[in-house]
Design an enzyme around this catalytic site. Structure first.
Site, PDB file in Angstrom:
ATOM      1  N   CYS A  98       0.839  -1.202   0.000  1.00 19.01           N
ATOM      2  CA  CYS A  98       0.000   0.000   0.000  1.00 19.01           C
ATOM      3  C   CYS A  98       0.869   1.245   0.000  1.00 19.01           C
ATOM      4  O   CYS A  98       1.663   1.449   0.915  1.00 19.01           O
ATOM      5  CB  CYS A  98      -0.868   0.050   1.246  1.00 19.01           C
ATOM      6  SG  CYS A  98      -1.855  -1.414   1.477  1.00 19.01           S
ATOM      7  N   ARG A 261      -9.768  -4.666   8.804  1.00 21.28           N
ATOM      8  CA  ARG A 261      -8.341  -4.585   9.167  1.00 21.28           C
ATOM      9  C   ARG A 261      -8.116  -3.949  10.525  1.00 21.28           C
ATOM     10  O   ARG A 261      -8.583  -2.825  10.788  1.00 21.28           O
ATOM     11  CB  ARG A 261      -7.550  -3.804   8.100  1.00 21.28           C
ATOM     12  CG  ARG A 261      -6.050  -3.774   8.435  1.00 21.28           C
ATOM     13  CD  ARG A 261      -5.187  -3.182   7.334  1.00 21.28           C
ATOM     14  NE  ARG A 261      -5.437  -3.848   6.074  1.00 21.28           N
ATOM     15  CZ  ARG A 261      -5.800  -3.231   4.957  1.00 21.28           C
ATOM     16  NH1 ARG A 261      -5.929  -1.934   4.943  1.00 21.28           N
ATOM     17  NH2 ARG A 261      -6.014  -3.913   3.860  1.00 21.28           N
TER      18      ARG A 261
END
Ligand code: SAM
Ligand code: DTB
Ligand code: SF4
Length: 338
Positions: A98, A261
């Protein structure tokens, strides 16, 4: 077959939050098991590709140019450096990389660089994710065409509390970016931050917004605020940890097929609290010793925790497949030798 709902109301969410802790966790774990391997966790590594001097005034953020946080600013990283970091993350066992930039939104001249980053990182066999601020439809389209798998753009908090946290862009701006990302066929990663001095009603408001989007985000990061000295939220009162676990459990129940998450803030959580979050339905983490600008648990500590709990990291092939994800033990065993 679970039908995904997009019509959750406040009373229903209040009732979930009000359940006795064990009842709430049992319900969340039951839902979790209907859709996921309960011992498999998706693992992403973060990299800040452009750090600091952000024009936005997000009151939690080390990178906002509005506050003096003592952060070293950095220009957009070179593509080769990003590829090197991505390869290192893959070697350590991450399945997704990411890349985050401290921008209000990307400028046209930035786009060729970020598109090339997507192609190169994807070429390593990693899933790609970016978080670059607001996106116009054509920017989202270009990222989708370059092969970007996920775009992260958080709602951060409830519409009601939002004005206390950010004034330089609106809740609607955020919803528009999410729509542009969805329309470009990129998977949506959207969640928020807990522990910013908000009330339970605001946590309810955030989760209700996320669950009532036209499609549930594929990935829902629940961040515990990392308090940054120099920001207006630098010494906000700690949130009761069980309330954080409850928030994860309610997210799991509302969005049964999304990866939830356990995001920023793990460094301040002991193993037992993290284990409770996994039991409540979290099945994704940020892995690697740094988040964007702040620290995250050491990788060996995470591997040890996974081993103690009998959990495994998902491999790319299984996270992108439509079928029920199945953990492959080999991945982190190999990584441990690195
Ligand atoms: N500038 C882009 C944007 O805001 O859309 C991307 C990067 S920004 C750092 C990504 C997300 O990280 C924010 O939306 C926020 O939810 C989260 N975040 C930032 N600082 C944080 C902190 N101190 N604690 C917890 N989460 C944080
Ligand atoms: C998200 O929800 N959390 C990540 C990621 N998306 C980009 C960022 C967390 C940042 C924590 C503070 C920092 O390291 O600067
Ligand atoms: Fe900028 Fe993103 Fe930080 Fe807000 S959260 S100040 S937009 S880097």
């Amino acid at each position: 077959m679970t039908t995904l709902r997009h019509d959750w109301n406040r009373a229903e969410l209040r009732a979930l939050f009000d359940l006795p802790f064990n009842d709430l966790l049992f319900q969340a774990q039951t839902v979790h098991r209907q859709h996921f391997d309960p011992n498999a966790v998706q693992v992403s590594t973060l990299l800040s590709i452009k750090t600091g001097a952000c024009p936005e005034d997000c009151k939690y953020c080390s990178q906002s140019g509005h506050y003096d946080t003592g952060l070293d600013k950095e220009k957009l990283l070179e593509i080769e450096k990003v590829v090197q970091e991505a390869q290192a993350a893959k070697d350590k066992g991450a399945s997704r990389f990411c890349m985050g930039a401290a921008w209000r939104s990307p400028r046209d001249k930035d786009m060729p660089y970020v598109l090339e980053m997507v192609k190169r990182v994807k070429g390593l066999g990693l899933e790609t994710c970016m978080t670059l601020g607001m996106l116009a439809p054509e920017q989202a389209q270009a990222l989708g065409e370059a092969g970007l798998d996920y775009y992260n753009h958080n709602l951060d908090t409830s519409p009601e509390y939002y004005g206390k946290i950010i004034t330089t862009r609106s809740y609607n701006d955020r919803l528009n970016t999410l729509a542009n990302v969805r329309d470009a066929g990129i998977k949506v990663c959207s969640g928020g931050i807990i522990g910013m001095g908000e009330k339970r009603e605001d946590r309810i408001g955030l989760l209700m917004e996320l669950a009532n989007l036209p499609a549930h985000p594929d990935s829902v990061p629940i961040n515990m605020l990392v308090k940054i000295a120099g920001t207006p939220l630098g010494d906000v009162e700690d949130l009761e940890p069980f309330e954080f676990v409850r928030t994860i459990a309610v997210a799991r129940i509302l969005m049964p097929k999304s990866f939830v998450r356990l995001s920023a803030g793990r460094e301040k959580m002991n193993e037992q609290l993290q284990a409770l979050c996994f039991f409540a339905g979290a099945n994704s983490i940020f892995y690697g010793e740094k988040l964007l600008t702040t620290s995250n648990p050491e990788t060996h500590a995470d591997r040890l925790l996974f081993e103690k709990l009998g959990m495994n990291a998902l491999q790319v092939e299984t996270t992108v497949a439509d079928s029920l994800p199945v953990a492959k033990k080999a991945l982190w065993k190999d990584a441990m030798a690195v």
